[in-house]
Each structure stands twice: as C-alpha cells, then as structure tokens.
Write an enzyme that holds these catalytic residues in place. Structure first.
Site, short mmCIF file in Angstrom:
data_model
loop_
_atom_site.label_atom_id
_atom_site.label_comp_id
_atom_site.label_asym_id
_atom_site.label_seq_id
_atom_site.Cartn_x
_atom_site.Cartn_y
_atom_site.Cartn_z
N TYR A 1 0.87 -1.18 0.00
CA TYR A 1 0.00 0.00 0.00
C TYR A 1 0.91 1.23 0.00
CZ TYR A 1 -3.78 -3.18 1.42
OH TYR A 1 -4.70 -4.20 1.50
N PRO B 1 -15.56 -4.50 3.32
CA PRO B 1 -16.77 -4.72 4.13
C PRO B 1 -17.86 -3.68 3.88
CG PRO B 1 -15.01 -3.81 5.48
CD PRO B 1 -14.39 -4.17 4.16
N1 LIG Z 1 -6.66 -8.73 0.85
C1 LIG Z 1 -6.99 -7.91 -0.11
O1 LIG Z 1 -6.85 -8.22 -1.29
C2 LIG Z 1 -7.61 -6.58 0.23
C3 LIG Z 1 -8.22 -5.82 -0.79
C4 LIG Z 1 -8.80 -4.62 -0.43
C5 LIG Z 1 -8.76 -4.18 0.88
N2 LIG Z 1 -8.12 -4.92 1.84
C6 LIG Z 1 -8.11 -4.51 3.26
O2 LIG Z 1 -9.46 -4.33 3.67
C7 LIG Z 1 -9.61 -3.05 4.27
C8 LIG Z 1 -11.01 -2.55 4.02
O3 LIG Z 1 -11.26 -2.40 2.63
P1 LIG Z 1 -11.41 -1.00 1.90
O4 LIG Z 1 -10.88 0.09 2.76
O5 LIG Z 1 -10.85 -1.15 0.55
O6 LIG Z 1 -12.97 -0.88 1.69
P2 LIG Z 1 -14.22 -0.63 2.67
O7 LIG Z 1 -13.79 -0.68 4.09
O8 LIG Z 1 -15.29 -1.51 2.19
O9 LIG Z 1 -14.63 0.85 2.27
C9 LIG Z 1 -13.76 1.93 2.26
C10 LIG Z 1 -14.47 3.05 1.54
O10 LIG Z 1 -15.64 3.42 2.26
C11 LIG Z 1 -15.56 4.79 2.66
N3 LIG Z 1 -16.12 4.87 4.00
C12 LIG Z 1 -15.61 4.34 5.13
N4 LIG Z 1 -16.42 4.56 6.16
C13 LIG Z 1 -17.48 5.24 5.67
C14 LIG Z 1 -18.65 5.77 6.26
N5 LIG Z 1 -18.90 5.62 7.56
N6 LIG Z 1 -19.53 6.43 5.47
C15 LIG Z 1 -19.29 6.58 4.14
N7 LIG Z 1 -18.20 6.12 3.53
C16 LIG Z 1 -17.29 5.45 4.30
C17 LIG Z 1 -14.11 5.17 2.57
O11 LIG Z 1 -13.96 6.53 2.23
P3 LIG Z 1 -13.39 7.61 3.31
O12 LIG Z 1 -11.93 7.43 3.35
O13 LIG Z 1 -13.84 8.91 2.72
O14 LIG Z 1 -14.08 7.29 4.61
C18 LIG Z 1 -13.63 4.30 1.42
O15 LIG Z 1 -13.93 4.89 0.18
C19 LIG Z 1 -8.52 -2.20 3.61
O16 LIG Z 1 -8.21 -1.06 4.39
C20 LIG Z 1 -7.38 -3.19 3.49
O17 LIG Z 1 -6.66 -3.23 4.72
C21 LIG Z 1 -7.57 -6.13 1.52
#
Ligand SMILES: NC(=O)c1ccc[n+]([C@@H]2O[C@H](COP(=O)([O-])OP(=O)(O)OC[C@H]3O[C@@H](n4cnc5c(N)ncnc54)[C@H](OP(=O)(O)O)[C@@H]3O)[C@@H](O)[C@H]2O)c1
Length: 295
Positions: free
Chosen positions: A63, A214
């Site tokens: 990242y 999530p």
């Molecule tokens: N193993 C893998 O291949 C893989 C792939 C992807 C991700 N990951 C891990 O999984 C974690 C979670 O996934 P992710 O961050 O990609 O996706 P996520 O948690 O599903 O969603 C993140 C998105 O939602 C927004 N968000 C968060 N809280 C919110 C709220 N209360 N209201 C409105 N929007 C909100 C964020 O924007 P803002 O920043 O504006 O809040 C961001 O755009 C990552 O941080 C990473 O550590 C792993």
C-alpha cells in the site's frame, strides 16, 4: 464497557482481538499509490482508532508502496502488547500503480523484510499470503510453492502466524496441509456473498474470516433496503452493513477502511446497533430481491 467491546473478541493466532478493527489501505494516496494528501490527518486517524480500542490493524507494504506501514510506525510505534498487525505479501506495484504478482522466493522474502523494517518490529504478528491468480476474486491455482516459502520464513522466526487472502476453498485446503492457517481475508459484504459457505466452514474450524471491502470498497455500497433499514433504526447505512457482518458469524473480524475521523467514529459505533430479526431478514434478502435504486 466501551462501544467497541460490544462487538466481542476472537482469538487471532495466539492473541484475543476485538472483532471491530481497522484497515489502513485508504490512508495511502489516490489509487493506494504514493503518500496521502494530508499525512497529519492520516496519522490522526490511526491514533484515534487505537484510542477508541481498536487492537487489530490490517495493512500491507504494497500500500503506497511502503506508505501505510511507515504511517503506522510513525503514529503507533512502540506497539502495545495486545495489538495485532496483520500484513500481506504476494503482490508488488508497477511504476504506473498496477498490482502485479510477486510470488518468487526472493520477492516473498524481500516483502517480509520490507514489512519488518517499515513497521519496525522483529517478528510480524500475522502475514497473509495474497493470491494473485485473480485480482478482486479468487481463482484456482496452486499456492504450494509461495506458501512453503512463507512457512520457511515462519520457521526462521520472522513471522508468528500465517493467513491466506483472495483464496478458494481448495487453496485453503492445500494451505492447511502445509502450515497452520489462522485467518482468511476475502471479498465479502452485505451485497457480495460468494463466500457464504466458506464463512460457516471456517467458523466451525475456529479460523477467522476477515472480509475485505466490508463497506463495498472504493465505492461504498448502495441499496434501497439498506437505506430503509438504517432509517428505521436511526443509524447510517454503513453502520448497518457492519452490524450485519458482526451478526453474520462469530469468526468474522471487521477491518473497515477510512481516511476520515468522522467516518471512523461512525464505523466504530456500529456495535451499538442491535439488529432486530425483521431487519436481518430484510438485509439477508437483498441479494434475492429486485432492488430499486438506493434512496
Ligand atoms: N486482501 C486484499 O486483497 C484486500 C483488498 C482490499 C482491501 N483490503 C483490506 O481491507 C480493508 C477494508 O477495505 P477498503 O478500505 O478497501 O474498503 P471498505 O472498508 O469496504 O470501504 C472503504 C471506503 O468506504 C468509505 N467509507 C468508510 N467509512 C465510511 C462511512 N462511515 N460512510 C461513508 N463512507 C465510508 C471510505 O472513504 P473515506 O476514506 O472517505 O471514509 C472508502 O472509500 C482495507 O483497508 C485493506 O486493509 C484487503
């Protein structure tokens, strides 16, 4: 008891973690490439997550690359004894920000050393081998060779526990014949449930299931039913989506990502929500009903 404690705990490796954690990927620059626009704001999000009781943090040295691990070190080192950092290896970034496989012995060994250096630890708590046969969805292919390398690094004392990411049930079976697997991190959420059977199988075996995306990922999910349920409960759709995951199975650990303190507070308040039976039924049905556009 703080709000986050209401989510309960689960044993990840040899430590008990709160089921509501934090994913650091959103802290890097646009496209998870380069530094954040506002590094101080990113550091503040990390410190606030820990101040609110988060003790399970998900990251990777790819990242940025290196960016989120360096932010974690700057904000949080030295880490508390009850704090678990889960990182992942198996990919690298191209000069244009592309996500490329990095499965050779040299690349995997280098990745472990990069994580150790950038997080400033002697041993990595949990390392997920991230399969790259598919980008967002798992695809079949043997993980024996790279997982054997990771198991060797574990025997050398550089890695405490091993997990798998973006994998099929067949790959998990293959992996468990090579070494102990403590967690699986795959794409799963209220509106994407390809792993329903896998979640239950892993729950039976005491293995943590950690959904990535999530909240729906880079574009948070939208659903009219989700919005209606949230309105009825006086919560936000994202809180309901997290509460549904917490209720879905006891081995689900959450790592919602955000770069915003306001969103962090909102997400960490999700365990306050008790989803009534009829709300769970409506949410369960999202995939089987024709969804009108989100309100
Ligand atoms: N193993 C893998 O291949 C893989 C792939 C992807 C991700 N990951 C891990 O999984 C974690 C979670 O996934 P992710 O961050 O990609 O996706 P996520 O948690 O599903 O969603 C993140 C998105 O939602 C927004 N968000 C968060 N809280 C919110 C709220 N209360 N209201 C409105 N929007 C909100 C964020 O924007 P803002 O920043 O504006 O809040 C961001 O755009 C990552 O941080 C990473 O550590 C792993």
């Amino acid at each position: 008891m703080s709000i986050i404690d209401r989510a309960g705990t689960f044993t990840l490796g040899n430590r008990s973690v709160r089921r509501l954690g934090y994913g650091a990927m959103q802290l890097a620059g646009s496209g998870v490439f380069g530094p954040p626009k506002d590094p101080q704001a990113a550091l503040a999000v990390l410190r606030e997550a820990i101040a609110r009781g988060v003790n399970h943090l998900d990251t990777s040295d790819f990242y940025g690359p290196h960016v989120t691990n360096q932010l974690i070190r700057e904000a949080l080192h030295p880490y508390g004894d009850d704090f678990v950092i889960v990182t992942k290896i198996g990919a690298r970034r191209g000069a244009d920000g592309s996500w490329l496989p990095a499965f050779s012995r040299e690349e995997l060994t280098q990745a472990v050393h990069d994580n150790l250096r950038n997080l400033r630890v002697d041993v990595l708590d949990v390392v997920n081998l991230r399969s790259m046969f598919g980008i967002h969805e798992p695809a079949e292919g043997s993980i024996e060779a790279p997982l054997t390398v990771l198991a060797d690094l574990q025997r050398q004392g550089l890695v405490r526990h091993i997990g798998l990411s973006n994998v099929t049930a067949t790959q998990i079976g293959e992996g468990r014949r090579i070494c102990n697997i403590v967690c699986v991190q795959n794409h799963y959420n209220l509106v994407y449930r390809a792993d329903d059977a896998l979640v239950d199988d892993l729950a039976r075996d005491g293995i943590a299931y950690v959904p990535f995306f999530p909240l729906g990922g880079f574009t948070p999910m939208q659903s009219a039913t989700l919005s209606q349920v949230a309105r009825r409960l006086g919560a936000t759709p994202m809180q309901v989506a997290l509460a549904w995951l917490l209720a879905r199975a006891p081995n689900i650990l959450l790592i919602p990502g955000t770069s915003s303190i306001a969103h962090l507070h909102e997400n960490l308040a999700a365990p306050e929500l008790e989803l009534p039976k009829e709300a769970v039924a409506a949410l369960d049905g999202i995939l089987t009903q024709a969804e009108p556009a989100a309100a």
